[in-house]
Scaffold this motif. Structure first.
Motif, PDB file in Angstrom:
ATOM      1  N   ASN A 143       0.896  -1.179   0.310  1.00  0.00           N
ATOM      2  CA  ASN A 143       0.124   0.035   0.037  1.00  0.00           C
ATOM      3  C   ASN A 143       1.184   1.618  -0.172  1.00  0.00           C
ATOM      4  N   PRO A 144       0.635   2.252   0.017  1.00  0.00           N
ATOM      5  CA  PRO A 144       1.160   3.878  -0.349  1.00  0.00           C
ATOM      6  C   PRO A 144       1.302   4.350   0.884  1.00  0.00           C
ATOM      7  N   ASN A 145       1.588   5.162   1.333  1.00  0.00           N
ATOM      8  CA  ASN A 145       1.921   5.846   2.382  1.00  0.00           C
ATOM      9  C   ASN A 145       1.034   6.765   2.006  1.00  0.00           C
ATOM     10  N   LYS A 146       0.788   7.801   2.247  1.00  0.00           N
ATOM     11  CA  LYS A 146      -0.098   9.733   3.017  1.00  0.00           C
ATOM     12  C   LYS A 146       0.438   9.897   2.082  1.00  0.00           C
ATOM     13  N   GLU A 147       1.602  10.396   1.264  1.00  0.00           N
ATOM     14  CA  GLU A 147       2.152  10.901   0.499  1.00  0.00           C
ATOM     15  C   GLU A 147       1.626  10.762  -0.772  1.00  0.00           C
ATOM     16  N   LYS A 148       2.314   9.430  -0.587  1.00  0.00           N
ATOM     17  CA  LYS A 148       1.992   9.283  -2.487  1.00  0.00           C
ATOM     18  C   LYS A 148       0.403   9.001  -2.713  1.00  0.00           C
ATOM     19  N   VAL A 149      -0.373   8.499  -1.623  1.00  0.00           N
ATOM     20  CA  VAL A 149      -1.953   9.016  -1.730  1.00  0.00           C
ATOM     21  C   VAL A 149      -2.709   9.887  -2.638  1.00  0.00           C
ATOM     22  N   GLN A 150      -1.705  11.117  -1.421  1.00  0.00           N
ATOM     23  CA  GLN A 150      -1.725  12.377  -2.093  1.00  0.00           C
ATOM     24  C   GLN A 150      -1.280  13.010  -3.097  1.00  0.00           C
ATOM     25  N   ALA A 151      -0.473  11.942  -3.651  1.00  0.00           N
ATOM     26  CA  ALA A 151      -0.118  11.684  -5.593  1.00  0.00           C
ATOM     27  C   ALA A 151      -0.653  12.109  -6.214  1.00  0.00           C
ATOM     28  N   ILE A 152      -0.743  10.275  -6.099  1.00  0.00           N
ATOM     29  CA  ILE A 152      -1.996   9.997  -7.123  1.00  0.00           C
ATOM     30  C   ILE A 152      -3.349  11.000  -6.527  1.00  0.00           C
ATOM     31  N   PHE A 153      -4.069  11.582  -5.732  1.00  0.00           N
ATOM     32  CA  PHE A 153      -5.217  12.335  -6.064  1.00  0.00           C
ATOM     33  C   PHE A 153      -5.328  13.023  -6.228  1.00  0.00           C
ATOM     34  N   ASP A 154      -4.011  13.672  -6.528  1.00  0.00           N
ATOM     35  CA  ASP A 154      -3.670  15.028  -6.899  1.00  0.00           C
ATOM     36  C   ASP A 154      -3.792  14.882  -8.572  1.00  0.00           C
ATOM     37  N   LEU A 155      -3.313  13.762  -9.124  1.00  0.00           N
ATOM     38  CA  LEU A 155      -3.291  13.449 -10.365  1.00  0.00           C
ATOM     39  C   LEU A 155      -4.403  12.772 -10.960  1.00  0.00           C
ATOM     40  N   TYR A 156      -5.125  12.707  -9.939  1.00  0.00           N
ATOM     41  CA  TYR A 156      -6.466  12.052 -10.443  1.00  0.00           C
ATOM     42  C   TYR A 156      -7.437  13.074 -10.890  1.00  0.00           C
ATOM     43  N   ILE A 157      -7.915  13.855 -10.026  1.00  0.00           N
ATOM     44  CA  ILE A 157      -8.214  15.616  -9.762  1.00  0.00           C
ATOM     45  C   ILE A 157      -7.769  16.009 -11.007  1.00  0.00           C
ATOM     46  N   LEU A 158      -6.631  16.089 -11.112  1.00  0.00           N
ATOM     47  CA  LEU A 158      -5.835  16.947 -12.518  1.00  0.00           C
ATOM     48  C   LEU A 158      -6.539  16.401 -14.122  1.00  0.00           C
ATOM     49  N   ALA A 159      -6.429  15.114 -13.447  1.00  0.00           N
ATOM     50  CA  ALA A 159      -6.553  14.207 -15.041  1.00  0.00           C
ATOM     51  C   ALA A 159      -8.459  14.876 -15.512  1.00  0.00           C
ATOM     52  N   LYS A 160      -8.953  14.535 -14.267  1.00  0.00           N
ATOM     53  CA  LYS A 160     -10.152  14.713 -13.959  1.00  0.00           C
ATOM     54  C   LYS A 160     -10.705  15.531 -14.301  1.00  0.00           C
ATOM     55  N   ASN A 161     -10.140  17.174 -14.129  1.00  0.00           N
ATOM     56  CA  ASN A 161     -10.594  18.700 -14.858  1.00  0.00           C
ATOM     57  C   ASN A 161      -9.832  18.912 -16.363  1.00  0.00           C
ATOM     58  N   TRP A 162      -8.591  18.148 -16.459  1.00  0.00           N
ATOM     59  CA  TRP A 162      -8.748  17.916 -17.778  1.00  0.00           C
ATOM     60  C   TRP A 162      -9.431  17.429 -18.883  1.00  0.00           C
ATOM     61  N   LEU A 163      -9.924  16.537 -17.990  1.00  0.00           N
ATOM     62  CA  LEU A 163     -11.319  15.678 -19.527  1.00  0.00           C
ATOM     63  C   LEU A 163     -12.129  16.969 -19.628  1.00  0.00           C
ATOM     64  N   ASP A 164     -12.751  16.642 -18.272  1.00  0.00           N
ATOM     65  CA  ASP A 164     -14.016  17.895 -18.241  1.00  0.00           C
ATOM     66  C   ASP A 164     -13.807  19.251 -18.272  1.00  0.00           C
ATOM     67  N   ALA A 165     -12.590  19.443 -18.995  1.00  0.00           N
ATOM     68  CA  ALA A 165     -12.546  20.638 -19.630  1.00  0.00           C
ATOM     69  C   ALA A 165     -12.375  20.204 -21.394  1.00  0.00           C
ATOM     70  N   ASP A 166     -12.646  18.926 -21.879  1.00  0.00           N
ATOM     71  CA  ASP A 166     -12.311  18.444 -23.074  1.00  0.00           C
ATOM     72  C   ASP A 166     -11.369  19.159 -23.555  1.00  0.00           C
ATOM     73  N   PHE A 167      -9.961  19.356 -23.090  1.00  0.00           N
ATOM     74  CA  PHE A 167      -8.583  19.400 -23.735  1.00  0.00           C
ATOM     75  C   PHE A 167      -7.745  17.688 -24.490  1.00  0.00           C
ATOM     76  N   SER A 168      -7.036  17.846 -24.927  1.00  0.00           N
ATOM     77  CA  SER A 168      -6.527  17.213 -26.224  1.00  0.00           C
ATOM     78  C   SER A 168      -5.665  16.113 -24.750  1.00  0.00           C
ATOM     79  N   THR A 169      -5.941  15.130 -25.501  1.00  0.00           N
ATOM     80  CA  THR A 169      -5.558  13.797 -24.559  1.00  0.00           C
ATOM     81  C   THR A 169      -4.419  13.070 -25.708  1.00  0.00           C
ATOM     82  N   ASP A 170      -4.347  13.919 -26.562  1.00  0.00           N
ATOM     83  CA  ASP A 170      -3.480  13.063 -28.115  1.00  0.00           C
ATOM     84  C   ASP A 170      -1.462  13.213 -27.562  1.00  0.00           C
ATOM     85  N   ALA A 171      -1.262  12.128 -27.563  1.00  0.00           N
ATOM     86  CA  ALA A 171       0.228  12.750 -26.676  1.00  0.00           C
ATOM     87  C   ALA A 171       1.182  12.989 -27.560  1.00  0.00           C
ATOM     88  N   PHE A 172       1.060  13.011 -29.176  1.00  0.00           N
ATOM     89  CA  PHE A 172       2.002  14.570 -29.857  1.00  0.00           C
ATOM     90  C   PHE A 172       1.617  15.915 -29.754  1.00  0.00           C
TER      91      PHE A 172
END
Length: 181
Positions: A108-137
Motif C-alpha cells: 500500500n502507498p503511504n499517505k504522501e503517495k496516496v495524496q500524489a495519486i489523488f492530485d494527479l487523478y483530480i487534475l486528470a478529471k479536470n483535464w477531461l472535463d475541460a475537453d483538452f487534448s489527450t493526444d500524445a503528440f
C-alpha cells in the motif's frame, strides 16, 4: 452501485478410474453472476445450488474482475495524459514495480503517495472535463515556457493550475489562436 462482472469458475477433476492416481481431466464451467441489488458488493448466487456443487467434489474459485480504486484512478490518469505506467510512477516518485504492487494490493502507498495519486487523478478529471487534448503528440509539444504538458507532469511539485492553464493554451493553439498569447 458500481457495475462489475464476477465469474465463478467450477472445476472438477475426474479420476480416470483404471489409470494412475495422477492422471485425470479437468472441466471448468464459468457462471456469471450479478451483484445483489439488496446489499452492497454481494453476489446474488443460488446458495442451495452452490452447496450441491461443493458436495459433489467440485472446487469453486470466485474471480472478481472489479478494478481496485488505485487501478481506476490510474486508468483515468493514463487516458487523460496518454501516460505509461512508468510515466505515472515517475510523476508520483516511485518505481514501476511499486506501482504494480499497489495495483495488485501486494503493498500500500503511504499517505504522501496516496495524496500524489489523488492530485494527479483530480487534475486528470479536470483535464477531461475541460475537453483538452489527450493526444500524445499534443501533450509532448512545448506549450508554456518551453515545457510540454508531459514535462510539467514530471516536475517534483505538481502545479495543477499551471498545467490546466497550459492545457487551455494548447486548446487555443489547436484552434489557430496562437496570437492571443
Amino acid at each position: 452501485m458500481t457495475d462489475f462482472n464476477v465469474a465463478i469458475t467450477l472445476s472438477t477433476v475426474l479420476n480416470m478410474g483404471k489409470m494412475s492416481n495422477f492422471s485425470g481431466s479437468a472441466i471448468s464451467q464459468h457462471v456469471w453472476c450479478e451483484p445483489d441489488q439488496r446489499s452492497t458488493g454481494s453476489l446474488s448466487v443460488n446458495l442451495e445450488w452452490l452447496m450441491q456443487q461443493t458436495r459433489s467434489g467440485q472446487n469453486i474459485h470466485i474471480v472478481n474482475n472489479q478494478k481496485t480504486a488505485i487501478e481506476q484512478k490510474l486508468d483515468v490518469i493514463k487516458s487523460a495524459f496518454s501516460m505509461t505506467e512508468e510515466d505515472i510512477a515517475h510523476s508520483i516518485g516511485v518505481g514501476r514495480k511499486t506501482l504494480f504492487n499497489w495495483k495488485k494490493q501486494e503493498s500500500n502507498p503511504n499517505k504522501e503517495k496516496v495524496q500524489a495519486i489523488f492530485d494527479l487523478y483530480i487534475l486528470a478529471k479536470n483535464w477531461l472535463d475541460a475537453d483538452f487534448s489527450t493526444d500524445a503528440f499534443d501533450l509532448e509539444m512545448p506549450v508554456l515556457a518551453g515545457q510540454s504538458i508531459k514535462d510539467m507532469l514530471q516536475d517534483p511539485v505538481l502545479n495543477s493550475e499551471r498545467i490546466l492553464f497550459a492545457g487551455n493554451r494548447l486548446a487555443h493553439q489547436a484552434l489557430g489562436e496562437v496570437g492571443l498569447f
